[in-house]
Every structure is written in structure tokens, then in C-alpha cells.
Design a protein around this motif. Structure first.
Motif, PDB file in Angstrom:
ATOM      1  N   UNK A  93      -8.242   3.112  -0.624  1.00 20.87           N
ATOM      2  CA  UNK A  93      -6.801   3.334  -0.715  1.00 20.87           C
ATOM      3  C   UNK A  93      -6.163   2.212  -1.524  1.00 20.87           C
ATOM      4  N   UNK A 150       3.656   0.411   2.712  1.00 28.54           N
ATOM      5  CA  UNK A 150       3.291  -0.609   3.698  1.00 28.54           C
ATOM      6  C   UNK A 150       3.258  -1.942   2.971  1.00 28.54           C
ATOM      7  N   UNK A 194      -5.368  -0.416  -9.983  1.00 29.45           N
ATOM      8  CA  UNK A 194      -5.004   0.999 -10.116  1.00 29.45           C
ATOM      9  C   UNK A 194      -6.263   1.824 -10.372  1.00 29.45           C
ATOM     10  N   UNK A 214       1.927   7.928 -10.017  1.00 23.58           N
ATOM     11  CA  UNK A 214       1.763   7.625 -11.435  1.00 23.58           C
ATOM     12  C   UNK A 214       0.351   8.040 -11.836  1.00 23.58           C
ATOM     13  N   UNK A 274       2.405   2.995  -8.104  1.00 21.15           N
ATOM     14  CA  UNK A 274       2.729   4.096  -7.186  1.00 21.15           C
ATOM     15  C   UNK A 274       1.668   5.184  -7.339  1.00 21.15           C
ATOM     16  N   UNK A 275       1.344   5.840  -6.222  1.00 22.05           N
ATOM     17  CA  UNK A 275       0.280   6.843  -6.248  1.00 22.05           C
ATOM     18  C   UNK A 275       0.628   8.027  -7.146  1.00 22.05           C
ATOM     19  N   UNK A 279       0.886  -1.174   0.000  1.00 20.89           N
ATOM     20  CA  UNK A 279       0.000   0.000   0.000  1.00 20.89           C
ATOM     21  C   UNK A 279       0.919   1.219   0.000  1.00 20.89           C
ATOM     22  N   UNK A 280       0.614   2.155  -0.889  1.00 21.39           N
ATOM     23  CA  UNK A 280       1.474   3.333  -1.010  1.00 21.39           C
ATOM     24  C   UNK A 280       0.931   4.470  -0.139  1.00 21.39           C
ATOM     25  N   UNK A 281       1.640   4.801   0.961  1.00 26.09           N
ATOM     26  CA  UNK A 281       1.274   5.960   1.790  1.00 26.09           C
ATOM     27  C   UNK A 281       2.209   7.086   1.369  1.00 26.09           C
ATOM     28  N   UNK A 282       1.902   7.672   0.227  1.00 28.62           N
ATOM     29  CA  UNK A 282       2.801   8.657  -0.391  1.00 28.62           C
ATOM     30  C   UNK A 282       2.976   9.888   0.495  1.00 28.62           C
ATOM     31  N   UNK A 283       1.906  10.263   1.225  1.00 29.39           N
ATOM     32  CA  UNK A 283       1.982  11.462   2.059  1.00 29.39           C
ATOM     33  C   UNK A 283       2.974  11.295   3.205  1.00 29.39           C
TER      34      UNK A 283
END
Lengths: 175, 397
Positions: free
Chosen positions: B353, A65, B77, A142, A139-140, A56-60
Motif C-alpha cells: 500500500x 492516514x 509511487x 493519479x 494520490x492513488x 497513506x492514501x485510503x482512497x476507498x
């Protein structure tokens, strides 16, 4: 389940423990202890069935994760292990030696999120994408819309018509 | 790995690669003794859009690599850009053969995170729809095993009967293949008038089919010769490869999500998952044949026990503005191929998410198939693949 978590607490540092359901618990551990914990759960606590592994992408927060879900077929309970790693030059210890299918998951995570698993078999071979030269697409950051607009331009010679006007011209051109 | 194929017993094996110390075959690709053959993506013996890159020595496979990506549409996505309710029309495409399990898993995840209780009648209807989905899949898959050995008649019977079940789906949901019947909080409608009778008529035809396919396929000498003792899955692999569903039950593991992690109305239904121990193609197909009978029986029980009327949907917030509380969950159901689960992460907004699908084919068609094909005869590849009941879209999501 609470007893297992209590036992694990003596051996590993568990950061967050969430009892989601009677038979599903989430725990967060350090990156360094994750694979050891997976091996311990498999060999000593009966979590023999590897359900899934994903990211899971926590970009902020600048973090990825990685979640591993394990299942104990005898006790019929699930334990989800979460670990957080830095997004920059993301790298994680491989767990392919514990279950055969883990190598496939790691190969996919390398391709889709850019998380490296040094030593994992065929981890650098493309899994789904072929000849991909952009940032890893899951990735968020993208942007799918931008990518689609840049890549899939309108085809020449194609036009659009207003449906009602078009049908009127076709069916009743003289009215 | 080093298991000698039964066709080669007693033959001179000096031209075949030897087994190394690690148990793997020593394949020197530069020696020009080997040929690469691609099985798929366009091949009648390939289950969907995938291919297997085979390295063969004579007619024996020494190395196999699964290739997917032919129908990658980036579903996971796409979900990130959609509100939870907008995920439904997309997520069902992740498995064309049984789309209803996607609907159920997603709805159940949203309900768990959002704290919604599903009404009694809706639970019965969901159970019915999931069993109907299993039934229409098994009507394709059970005779489909015969199809790979050239026995086409069973497939034609199965297609006809599956069409009858699709008729029932159409009158219940409005759609034949994709239904979008299960929604957060419940289902979209009650059974139409006369549905039960028409369904029971269809089931009696399927009873005849079950008997006929036993006579024509499972007693057929050619079918037995092509399937008995071939594609053996060692019970030790079940845990080490994450094998689930009929493939695990054929290896002696009584694993069925409906029994082990009861959901919906399954605890109120009487059934016993069938297991066997031979673990070859024939046995896996036979387990599915038993599963088909269990499903027919379950549908009869559901129609008998379910109430005719009642509330079909719980009160939910406006689905277009519903902020699902922050949290994570994993929800699973037993599809015809085995454990089918959704890992859902909500960050407290209207958008998911992360939604990740755990499909049985992810391991069956990649790591297991690559392992299982080594030492097999090239003519058995299609048979082995079909016996694993793989579904490529759930690998590449």
C-alpha cells in the motif's frame, strides 16, 4: 511500552493500539489531539527523536492516514501515531514548531498528497516537482501509466526492428 | 545562527546583516547588498544531484536553501504498482552508494509482516553484506573529505580499495554496485570457495590505508586548518533536527542502530561505536575513519564466526502471488550515514500500500544544512556538505 500507553490513555483518547514489536507500537488518535499528543510525548515521555512523517492514501474510505513515528532514545522504543483526515480539502494542524525537520515533511506532503498544513514555513513552495499542474502525484487516483502515455509520446524518426531479422540483414544479407 | 564566523573575528562587520530579535539575520534582499550564488547541481563540491541556493554578503552566507528534484523518479509511487518482490530491483536505486540497506529493510519488513524466520547462515551473510556495503562507502567518503580541500591522493587510494571490495561483491552476488542478494526469507547464495581468504587479503590492504590516510590527511596542516572548528553542529540540534549516525556521534551522542536496536548477528559481535564531542568537520570525518576500522574488524569477526554451510533461505509462499498480511511496520538499520528505515504498509494484497524511506539525508541535507551554512564562508560550503555525507536520492525517492 504498555505503561506509557496506559498513561496516555488517561490523557488522550486512543482508538487503536497495536503492539507490532516489543519496541514498536502503533496508536490512532483524533486529528484534533495529534499535535498535542506529539508535544506531550516529546516533553514528558522522552520521545525526543522524530523519525519520520508520511501519509497513506485510503482512497476507498475517502481518508488520508498521516503517520508520525517518534523514538525514545533512552528507552529505545518507537511509537507511531496515526491520524485520519478527510481526502476532500485535506488539511492538518502543523507540527513544525516541535522539530525543525517537520516543515520539510509537511512541504513534501502538500506537494505529493495535497495535504495542507496552514502556517507551516514555505509549505507552498515546490519541493521536488517544478511547474506541476496535475493532481498531487502520490494520490492513488493519479494514474502514472496514463500520465506517461500522454506526456512522453514516441519520438519521431525512431523505429523498432525485430532483432534476429535485423542482425540477419546486417551480417548475412544474401542468405 | 548569529555565531560569528572565525574568519571575521576582529574585522569590521558593519556591512554584514545584523541579527534580529528572533536570532535570525535581517536580510533585506532589495538593498542590493547581497548576491545569489547557486552551488550545484553541477559542482564538484556537491554530493550528488542537488543544489544549494546561497545568498551571500561578501563571502559570508546569510541564507541557504536546498533544492532537490534533479533525479526524482517517483520510486514510492512506482512501488504501488509492483508486487513486493518486484519492488527489490527498484528500491535499491534509492541510494546508489549503499543499496544493500534498502534490500535488507524491505526484506525484513516483509518477513516481519509475513511471519517468516530467517535461517542462521542467512543472517550471518546479511550481516556480512551490510558491513561490506558500509566498508565500500567509507572507502569513498573518508578520503573524500580530503578531496574537498584539494587533497586528491587519498581519494585515489580509496577508489582502488573500494574496487577490491566491489570484486568481492561481484563474486558473491554477481553485481558490483547493485546486488539484490538479500531476498525475502534469506539470501541468494553461500560464500564462494576462497572468498574468505581474498577478503582477508583485501582487509589487510585497508589496514595500511587507514594508517596512511591518518598520516597524509588527518595530520595535514592545510586539512586541519580547513576543517577544525568549522561546520559546528550544536549537540542541542541533534534531537531538534533529527541528526543521526556519525554526525550525531561526533556531537557526543552514542547512537548506533546496531547497538541500540540489535538486528541480525550484531549482538554476537564485539564492537563499540566511536564518539567524540568537538562536532566540527574534522571530528565528523574522524568518526568515520574510526567507523571504517570498526567495520574492518567486524568483517573479520563475521568471517571467523559464521558457519560455512547451512540453509540460506526459509520457505516462503510463491513470491509472485504472496499476499502479505494486512499491517504496518517500521524497520531500521545503521547505514554509514546513520539510521536508515522503511515504513511499510500492507493492505493484505500482493502489492504494497505504501513504502516510505526514512533516509538520514532528508534532514541532514535540507533543514540542517540550511541552518548550518548561515554564517559560514562560501569556500567552506562543499566541505560542510561532504562532512554531512548527504545522498540526494533518499530525499526525493
Amino acid at each position: 511500552m504498555k505503561k506509557i500507553i496506559e498513561n496516555l490513555g488517561y490523557k488522550f483518547i486512543l482508538y487503536e493500539v497495536e503492539y507490532q514489536r516489543k519496541n514498536l507500537t502503533f496508536v490512532t488518535v483524533d486529528k484534533e489531539n495529534t499535535v498535542q499528543l506529539l508535544a506531550y510525548l516529546r516533553d514528558y515521555e522522552g520521545f525526543k527523536h522524530f523519525v519520520l512523517m508520511t501519509a497513506v492514501d485510503w482512497i476507498e474510505d475517502g481518508l488520508f492516514q498521516i503517520t508520525y513515528i517518534l523514538n525514545n532514545p533512552k528507552k529505545k522504543i518507537d511509537l507511531a501515531i496515526r491520524t485520519k483526515i478527510l481526502r476532500e480539502k485535506a488539511k492538518m494542524t502543523t507540527a513544525h514548531h516541535l522539530w525543525n525537520q517537520v516543515a520539510t515533511y509537511q512541504r513534501e506532503l502538500k506537494e505529493m498528497f495535497g495535504i495542507d498544513f496552514p502556517g507551516s514555513p514555505r509549505v507552498n513552495e515546490s519541493f521536488i516537482l517544478e511547474g506541476w499542474d496535475n493532481i498531487p502525484p502520490m494520490r492513488r487516483d493519479f494514474d502514472t501509466k496514463k500520465y506517461a502515455e500522454e506526456t512522453y509520446f514516441p519520438r519521431l524518426g525512431r523505429g523498432t526492428n525485430d532483432p534476429s531479422e535485423y542482425m540477419k540483414q546486417k551480417l548475412y544479407p544474401n542468405e | 545562527m548569529s555565531k560569528q564566523h572565525w574568519l571575521n573575528i576582529g574585522y569590521d562587520r558593519s556591512k554584514y546583516p545584523e541579527t534580529g530579535g528572533d536570532g535570525n539575520l535581517i536580510v533585506d534582499k532589495e538593498s542590493q547588498k547581497f548576491v545569489k550564488v547557486w552551488q550545484g547541481p553541477n559542482h564538484p563540491g556537491v554530493t550528488g544531484n542537488m543544489s544549494v541556493e546561497l545568498t551571500i554578503s561578501g563571502d559570508e552566507i546569510v541564507e541557504a536553501k536546498t533544492h532537490v528534484g534533479y533525479l526524482h523518479r517517483g520510486f514510492e509511487k512506482l512501488f504501488e504498482r509492483r508486487k513486493f518482490i518486484q519492488v527489490f530491483p527498484t528500491c535499491i536505486r534509492m541510494c546508489v552508494a549503499e543499496p544493500d540497506y534498502n534490500e535488507y529493510n524491505l526484506a525484513a519488513s516483509i518477513e516481519e509482516l509475513g511471519g517468516i524466520e530467517v535461517p542462521e547462515v542467512a543472517q550471518w551473510l546479511r550481516t556480512l553484506v551490510l558491513e561490506m556495503a558500509r566498508l565500500q562507502t567509507l572507502l569513498r567518503v573518508v578520503p573524500g573529505q580530503g578531496g574537498t580541500t584539494g587533497l586528491g591522493i587519498g581519494v585515489q587510494w580509496g577508489v582502488y580499495l573500494r574496487d577490491l571490495i566491489l570484486d568481492r561483491f561481484e563474486e558473491l552476488t554477481g553485481g558490483r554496485v547493485y546486488h539484490m542478494y538479500i531476498i525475502p526469507g534469506g539470501v541468494r547464495g553461500l560464500l564462494p570457495a576462497g572468498f574468505k581468504k581474498r577478503m582477508l587479503d583485501n582487509l589487510s590492504k585497508i589496514d595500511e590505508f587507514v594508517q596512511n590516510i591518518d598520516n597524509v590527511m588527518y595530520s595535514n596542516a592545510v586539512f586541519k586548518k580547513r576543517t577544525v572548528g568549522i561546520g559546528y553542529i550544536d549537540p542541542a540540534w541533534v534531537n531538534s533536527f533529527g541528526i543521526v549516525g556519525p554526525n550525531a556521534r561526533a556531537a557526543g551522542f552514542k547512537r548506533d542502530v546496531r547497538k541500540d536496536y540489535p538486528y541480525l548477528k550484531y549482538p554476537e559481535l564485539d564492537f563499540d561505536p566511536y564518539t567524540a564531542t568537538e562536532s566540527d568537520i574534522y571530528t565528523r570525518s574522524r568518526v568515520r575513519w574510526h567507523d571504517l576500522q570498526i567495520t574492518v574488524d567486524l568483517i573479520r569477526q563475521i568471517l571467523d564466526k559464521m558457519p560455512d554451510d547451512g540453509q540460506i533461505r526459509a520457505e516462503t509462499p510463491n513470491v509472485l502471488h504472496w499476499k502479505i498480511p494486512k499491517g504496518e511496520t517500521y524497520v531500521r538499520a545503521e547505514s554509514s550515514r546513520g539510521e536508515y528505515g522503511f515504513y511499510v504498509v500492507s493492505d493484505g494484497t500482493e502489492y504494497p500500500r505504501r513504502i516510505n524511506l526514512r533516509g538520514p539525508s532528508y534532514t541532514h541535507a535540507v533543514s540542517l544544512l540550511e541552518h548550518l551554512l548561515i554564517g559560514a564562508n562560501i569556500a567552506d560550503v562543499a566541505n560542510i556538505m561532504v562532512s554531512l555525507q548527504t545522498c540526494p536520492p533518499e530525499i526525493e525517492r
